[in-house]
Motif scaffolding. Structure first.
Motif, PDB file in Angstrom:
ATOM      1  N   ILE A 404       0.879  -1.171   0.000  1.00  0.00           N
ATOM      2  CA  ILE A 404       0.000   0.000   0.000  1.00  0.00           C
ATOM      3  C   ILE A 404       0.921   1.227   0.000  1.00  0.00           C
ATOM      4  CG2 ILE A 404      -1.794   1.269   1.225  1.00  0.00           C
ATOM      5  CD1 ILE A 404      -2.700  -1.350   2.468  1.00  0.00           C
ATOM      6  N   PRO A 405       1.049   1.908  -1.134  1.00  0.00           N
ATOM      7  CA  PRO A 405       1.962   3.062  -1.180  1.00  0.00           C
ATOM      8  C   PRO A 405       1.697   4.022  -0.026  1.00  0.00           C
ATOM      9  CG  PRO A 405       1.179   2.542  -3.376  1.00  0.00           C
ATOM     10  CD  PRO A 405       0.386   1.674  -2.435  1.00  0.00           C
ATOM     11  N   VAL A 406       2.774   4.602   0.514  1.00  0.00           N
ATOM     12  CA  VAL A 406       2.661   5.445   1.702  1.00  0.00           C
ATOM     13  C   VAL A 406       1.632   6.556   1.525  1.00  0.00           C
ATOM     14  CG1 VAL A 406       3.904   7.165   3.069  1.00  0.00           C
ATOM     15  CG2 VAL A 406       4.916   4.930   2.671  1.00  0.00           C
ATOM     16  N   ALA A 407       1.597   7.173   0.350  1.00  0.00           N
ATOM     17  CA  ALA A 407       0.631   8.255   0.132  1.00  0.00           C
ATOM     18  C   ALA A 407      -0.799   7.747   0.217  1.00  0.00           C
ATOM     19  CB  ALA A 407       0.875   8.905  -1.232  1.00  0.00           C
ATOM     20  N   VAL A 408      -1.036   6.514  -0.206  1.00  0.00           N
ATOM     21  CA  VAL A 408      -2.371   5.909  -0.107  1.00  0.00           C
ATOM     22  C   VAL A 408      -2.701   5.629   1.356  1.00  0.00           C
ATOM     23  CG1 VAL A 408      -3.776   3.903  -0.716  1.00  0.00           C
ATOM     24  CG2 VAL A 408      -2.271   4.949  -2.428  1.00  0.00           C
ATOM     25  N   TRP A 409      -1.758   5.038   2.073  1.00  0.00           N
ATOM     26  CA  TRP A 409      -1.966   4.711   3.482  1.00  0.00           C
ATOM     27  C   TRP A 409      -2.225   5.977   4.302  1.00  0.00           C
ATOM     28  CZ3 TRP A 409      -3.612   1.516   6.826  1.00  0.00           C
ATOM     29  CH2 TRP A 409      -3.257   1.614   8.180  1.00  0.00           C
ATOM     30  N   GLN A 410      -1.532   7.060   4.006  1.00  0.00           N
ATOM     31  CA  GLN A 410      -1.654   8.287   4.797  1.00  0.00           C
ATOM     32  C   GLN A 410      -2.778   9.202   4.326  1.00  0.00           C
ATOM     33  OE1 GLN A 410       2.286  10.001   4.596  1.00  0.00           O
ATOM     34  NE2 GLN A 410       3.072   8.666   6.214  1.00  0.00           N
ATOM     35  N   TYR A 411      -3.469   8.851   3.250  1.00  0.00           N
ATOM     36  CA  TYR A 411      -4.512   9.712   2.692  1.00  0.00           C
ATOM     37  C   TYR A 411      -5.586  10.015   3.730  1.00  0.00           C
ATOM     38  CZ  TYR A 411      -8.539  11.120  -0.150  1.00  0.00           C
ATOM     39  OH  TYR A 411      -9.633  11.781  -0.659  1.00  0.00           O
ATOM     40  N   ARG A 412      -5.922  11.290   3.841  1.00  0.00           N
ATOM     41  CA  ARG A 412      -6.916  11.747   4.798  1.00  0.00           C
ATOM     42  C   ARG A 412      -8.034  12.480   4.073  1.00  0.00           C
ATOM     43  NH1 ARG A 412      -4.635  11.633   9.969  1.00  0.00           N
ATOM     44  NH2 ARG A 412      -6.276  12.998  10.758  1.00  0.00           N
ATOM     45  N   LEU A 413      -9.240  12.339   4.599  1.00  0.00           N
ATOM     46  CA  LEU A 413     -10.399  13.042   4.060  1.00  0.00           C
ATOM     47  C   LEU A 413     -11.272  13.472   5.225  1.00  0.00           C
ATOM     48  CD1 LEU A 413     -12.192  13.999   1.735  1.00  0.00           C
ATOM     49  CD2 LEU A 413     -13.111  11.691   1.555  1.00  0.00           C
ATOM     50  N   GLY A 414     -11.468  14.778   5.364  1.00  0.00           N
ATOM     51  CA  GLY A 414     -12.317  15.287   6.433  1.00  0.00           C
ATOM     52  C   GLY A 414     -11.836  14.971   7.826  1.00  0.00           C
ATOM     53  N   GLY A 415     -10.514  14.930   8.031  1.00  0.00           N
ATOM     54  CA  GLY A 415      -9.984  14.681   9.367  1.00  0.00           C
ATOM     55  C   GLY A 415      -9.670  13.240   9.667  1.00  0.00           C
ATOM     56  N   TYR A 416     -10.034  12.312   8.780  1.00  0.00           N
ATOM     57  CA  TYR A 416      -9.820  10.891   9.023  1.00  0.00           C
ATOM     58  C   TYR A 416      -8.736  10.324   8.119  1.00  0.00           C
ATOM     59  CZ  TYR A 416     -14.494  11.275  11.129  1.00  0.00           C
ATOM     60  OH  TYR A 416     -15.574  11.646  11.885  1.00  0.00           O
ATOM     61  N   GLN A 417      -7.825   9.537   8.680  1.00  0.00           N
ATOM     62  CA  GLN A 417      -6.933   8.722   7.866  1.00  0.00           C
ATOM     63  C   GLN A 417      -7.763   7.527   7.426  1.00  0.00           C
ATOM     64  OE1 GLN A 417      -3.167   7.724   9.662  1.00  0.00           O
ATOM     65  NE2 GLN A 417      -2.680   6.218   8.084  1.00  0.00           N
ATOM     66  N   VAL A 418      -8.182   7.520   6.175  1.00  0.00           N
ATOM     67  CA  VAL A 418      -9.288   6.683   5.712  1.00  0.00           C
ATOM     68  C   VAL A 418      -9.072   5.206   5.976  1.00  0.00           C
ATOM     69  CG1 VAL A 418     -10.540   5.906   3.660  1.00  0.00           C
ATOM     70  CG2 VAL A 418     -10.101   8.338   4.006  1.00  0.00           C
ATOM     71  N   LEU A 419      -7.957   4.646   5.527  1.00  0.00           N
ATOM     72  CA  LEU A 419      -7.752   3.199   5.661  1.00  0.00           C
ATOM     73  C   LEU A 419      -7.593   2.793   7.123  1.00  0.00           C
ATOM     74  CD1 LEU A 419      -5.383   2.546   2.636  1.00  0.00           C
ATOM     75  CD2 LEU A 419      -7.795   1.922   2.832  1.00  0.00           C
ATOM     76  N   LYS A 420      -6.891   3.593   7.885  1.00  0.00           N
ATOM     77  CA  LYS A 420      -6.718   3.283   9.305  1.00  0.00           C
ATOM     78  C   LYS A 420      -8.057   3.357  10.040  1.00  0.00           C
ATOM     79  CE  LYS A 420      -3.854   4.489  13.289  1.00  0.00           C
ATOM     80  NZ  LYS A 420      -2.804   5.414  13.811  1.00  0.00           N
ATOM     81  N   LYS A 421      -8.875   4.352   9.689  1.00  0.00           N
ATOM     82  CA  LYS A 421     -10.190   4.481  10.318  1.00  0.00           C
ATOM     83  C   LYS A 421     -11.057   3.275   9.997  1.00  0.00           C
ATOM     84  CE  LYS A 421     -13.001   7.108  12.734  1.00  0.00           C
ATOM     85  NZ  LYS A 421     -12.680   7.473  14.143  1.00  0.00           N
ATOM     86  N   TRP A 422     -11.040   2.840   8.735  1.00  0.00           N
ATOM     87  CA  TRP A 422     -11.817   1.669   8.328  1.00  0.00           C
ATOM     88  C   TRP A 422     -11.408   0.450   9.156  1.00  0.00           C
ATOM     89  CZ3 TRP A 422     -11.424  -3.247   6.387  1.00  0.00           C
ATOM     90  CH2 TRP A 422     -12.497  -3.755   5.653  1.00  0.00           C
ATOM     91  N   LEU A 423     -10.111   0.255   9.335  1.00  0.00           N
ATOM     92  CA  LEU A 423      -9.626  -0.894  10.102  1.00  0.00           C
ATOM     93  C   LEU A 423     -10.020  -0.808  11.575  1.00  0.00           C
ATOM     94  CD1 LEU A 423      -6.043  -1.432   8.661  1.00  0.00           C
ATOM     95  CD2 LEU A 423      -7.898  -3.113   8.699  1.00  0.00           C
ATOM     96  N   SER A 424     -10.033   0.406  12.135  1.00  0.00           N
ATOM     97  CA  SER A 424     -10.339   0.537  13.562  1.00  0.00           C
ATOM     98  C   SER A 424     -11.721  -0.002  13.885  1.00  0.00           C
ATOM     99  CB  SER A 424     -10.212   1.998  14.001  1.00  0.00           C
ATOM    100  OG  SER A 424     -11.257   2.801  13.484  1.00  0.00           O
ATOM    101  N   TYR A 425     -12.672   0.143  12.953  1.00  0.00           N
ATOM    102  CA  TYR A 425     -14.024  -0.354  13.177  1.00  0.00           C
ATOM    103  C   TYR A 425     -14.137  -1.859  12.926  1.00  0.00           C
ATOM    104  CZ  TYR A 425     -15.789   4.452  13.340  1.00  0.00           C
ATOM    105  OH  TYR A 425     -16.042   5.759  13.687  1.00  0.00           O
ATOM    106  N   ARG A 426     -13.105  -2.464  12.323  1.00  0.00           N
ATOM    107  CA  ARG A 426     -13.167  -3.895  11.990  1.00  0.00           C
ATOM    108  C   ARG A 426     -12.357  -4.759  12.949  1.00  0.00           C
ATOM    109  NH1 ARG A 426     -15.449  -0.224   8.478  1.00  0.00           N
ATOM    110  NH2 ARG A 426     -16.813  -1.320   7.002  1.00  0.00           N
ATOM    111  N   GLU A 427     -11.748  -4.155  13.975  1.00  0.00           N
ATOM    112  CA  GLU A 427     -11.077  -4.960  14.990  1.00  0.00           C
ATOM    113  C   GLU A 427     -12.088  -5.962  15.555  1.00  0.00           C
ATOM    114  OE1 GLU A 427      -7.561  -5.694  17.422  1.00  0.00           O
ATOM    115  OE2 GLU A 427      -7.824  -4.359  15.704  1.00  0.00           O
ATOM    116  N   ARG A 428     -11.617  -7.194  15.792  1.00  0.00           N
ATOM    117  CA  ARG A 428     -12.534  -8.271  16.192  1.00  0.00           C
ATOM    118  C   ARG A 428     -13.365  -7.913  17.423  1.00  0.00           C
ATOM    119  NH1 ARG A 428      -9.721 -13.761  17.800  1.00  0.00           N
ATOM    120  NH2 ARG A 428      -8.799 -12.297  19.300  1.00  0.00           N
ATOM    121  N   ASP A 429     -12.761  -7.271  18.409  1.00  0.00           N
ATOM    122  CA  ASP A 429     -13.500  -6.955  19.634  1.00  0.00           C
ATOM    123  C   ASP A 429     -14.601  -5.923  19.396  1.00  0.00           C
ATOM    124  OD1 ASP A 429     -11.915  -8.712  20.983  1.00  0.00           O
ATOM    125  OD2 ASP A 429     -10.620  -7.182  21.884  1.00  0.00           O
TER     126      ASP A 429
END
Length: 463
Positions: A404-429
């Motif tokens: 995942i190219p660094v610029a893609v991983w770090q991409y932000r929209l409206g205050g959120y780091q998009v991919l990281k935010k998506w993953l945070s909601y998918r943690e198993r717990d």
């Protein structure tokens, strides 16, 4: 009025303090002239000379709505429609006591100053339900569309926005934009969707702005049920250049995602509503105005397709993938075997529950590295937009998305780091299950959408 300005915080603080003892006091300050039109900010403001000649977003699209605020996301919102239906069915089951519902779903039975949980449930049980038309698609976060149970009665939804819902219909387009971004203006100013949006889709306090309005929703006596959401000035301008409300809408979307526009106006964008440059504004005259608006609107339509995870994108998410995207975010395992069993579980520490239903992001496991020779060759000229390094992002200790190219991983929209935010909601717990193969591929598709978006915006800047 001229004001002396000096940085005493942020990255420049240490250097400024170190220089204080040896520097003429007058040399420590730079002169600025606060702008009355921008509210007299006592800091340097980056803004175009033409800024105040352009109309603000509300001066073009006068009607907008705050997004939905559930205050009970954990009960009313879900990535799984069947699971949401099951919860709502339990809630409306008269044979299940309040105490049992509170045990199963604590958040929906927790009373607040504006929400009497037992009274609300009693009222809805007497009415009967649930309302089957209330299960709707919901733009929850950028690139993260979910399901919402929208209830028209009571305060089950903290802010249901009943005046907003009639205008969400097939064929309408919405952008979520804020008066200013608290977290800076270095990232795009608007998110695009065809669905109802969350109050927190991007910035807190952002408004949902449609291209079209349903006159019946506005209690109009007009015969036509759909009309453009335009001010009189915007309508007059479009008539002169022979354009439509959708041309204007997608032009605005293109402008708000243009890195050059954001860089040239970063100070003003942090202080007030975005102002939109329009060729030939306000009377539509000027050489090339029609073609310029059409060209920008075409760009906006391309961006809208990339920003909407429900819109297929040829060469990006389906069909023959473009070579520079095919090797982005590839599901993989540390030992090279196909993913199976526990490999689909996200437990690398991407998110945890905070107060109430709030999901707090975690560090997760992400390893930055150089592109391999094969990846470098495949990326080709796209690396000028996506950077010179990449990351592998881990679901758990064994499975990961490769490259995942660094610029893609770090991409932000409206205050959120998009991919990281998506993953945070998918943690198993938090999700209470492992991901499906479809969701593994959805993450890959989002990464490729973002990569394509960055490449396209890079081309904007190059002209």
């Amino acid at each position: 009025t001229t004001v002396g300005f000096r940085h005493l915080w942020g990255p420049a603080k240490r250097a400024n303090l170190a220089a204080t003892a040896e520097t003429d006091p007058d040399a420590l300050y730079s002169a600025i002239e606060p702008s009355l039109a921008l509210g007299l900010p006592f800091t340097p403001v980056t803004v175009s000379d033409e800024w105040f000649e352009w109309p603000t977003l509300p001066e073009l699209f006068p009607v907008s709505f705050p997004g939905i605020k559930t205050s009970r996301d954990g009960f009313l919102v879900d990535v799984d429609l069947d699971r949401l239906r099951s919860r709502v069915a339990d809630y409306f089951d008269t044979s299940v006591s309040h105490e049992e519902i509170a045990r199963r779903y604590p958040s929906v039975m927790a009373s607040t100053a504006r929400f009497d949980a037992r009274d609300v449930r009693d009222t809805l049980l007497r009415r009967g339900g649930p309302d089957e038309s209330g299960f709707i698609r919901f733009a929850y976060r950028p690139f993260d569309t979910r399901w919402l149970y929208w209830e028209k009665d009571t305060k089950l939804l903290d802010e249901k926005r009943a005046d907003y819902k009639p205008h969400v219909f097939a064929g309408n387009s919405w952008l979520s934009a804020a008066r200013h971004l608290r977290k800076g203006s270095g990232e795009p100013q608007a998110c695009h969707t065809a669905h109802m949006g969350s109050l927190h889709l991007i910035e807190r306090g952002a408004l949902m702005c449609p291209a079209w309005l349903d006159d019946q929703g506005l209690e109009s006596a007009a015969n036509e049920s759909r009309r453009p959401n335009l001010s009189a000035e915007a309508s007059k301008y479009l008539n002169r250049v022979g354009a439509t409300v959708e041309d204007l809408f997608y032009h605005v979307l293109a402008v708000l995602h243009d890195p050059g526009y954001r860089g040239a106006n970063s100070g003003a964008l942090s202080l007030e509503w975005p102002r939109i440059p329009l060729p030939g504004w306000p009377d539509g005259t000027g050489a090339g105005a029609i073609k310029a608006l059409a060209r920008s609107a075409s760009r906006g339509r391309t961006l809208a397709a990339l920003l909407d995870p429900d819109t297929p994108a040829q060469g990006v998410t389906e069909g023959q993938l473009r070579p520079h995207l095919a090797e982005v975010a590839v599901p993989a395992t540390a030992d090279g075997r196909n993913m199976d069993g526990d490999d689909f579980t996200v437990d690398a520490g991407w998110g945890h529950l905070g107060v109430g239903d709030a999901v707090m992001p975690g560090q997760g496991i992400v390893i930055e590295r150089a592109f391999t020779s094969g990846e470098r060759q495949t990326m080709g000229e796209a690396r000028s937009a996506l950077g010179d390094s990449t990351v592998d992002v881990y679901l758990n200790g064994r499975a990961f998305w490769r490259n995942i190219p660094v610029a893609v991983w770090q991409y932000r929209l409206g205050g959120y780091q998009v991919l990281k935010k998506w993953l945070s909601y998918r943690e198993r717990d938090i999700l209470s299950r492992a991901l499906s193969m479809e969701e593994i591929l959805e993450f890959s598709s989002i990464a490729r959408r973002i990569g394509s978006l960055l490449i396209y915006l890079h081309a904007f800047r190059k002209g």
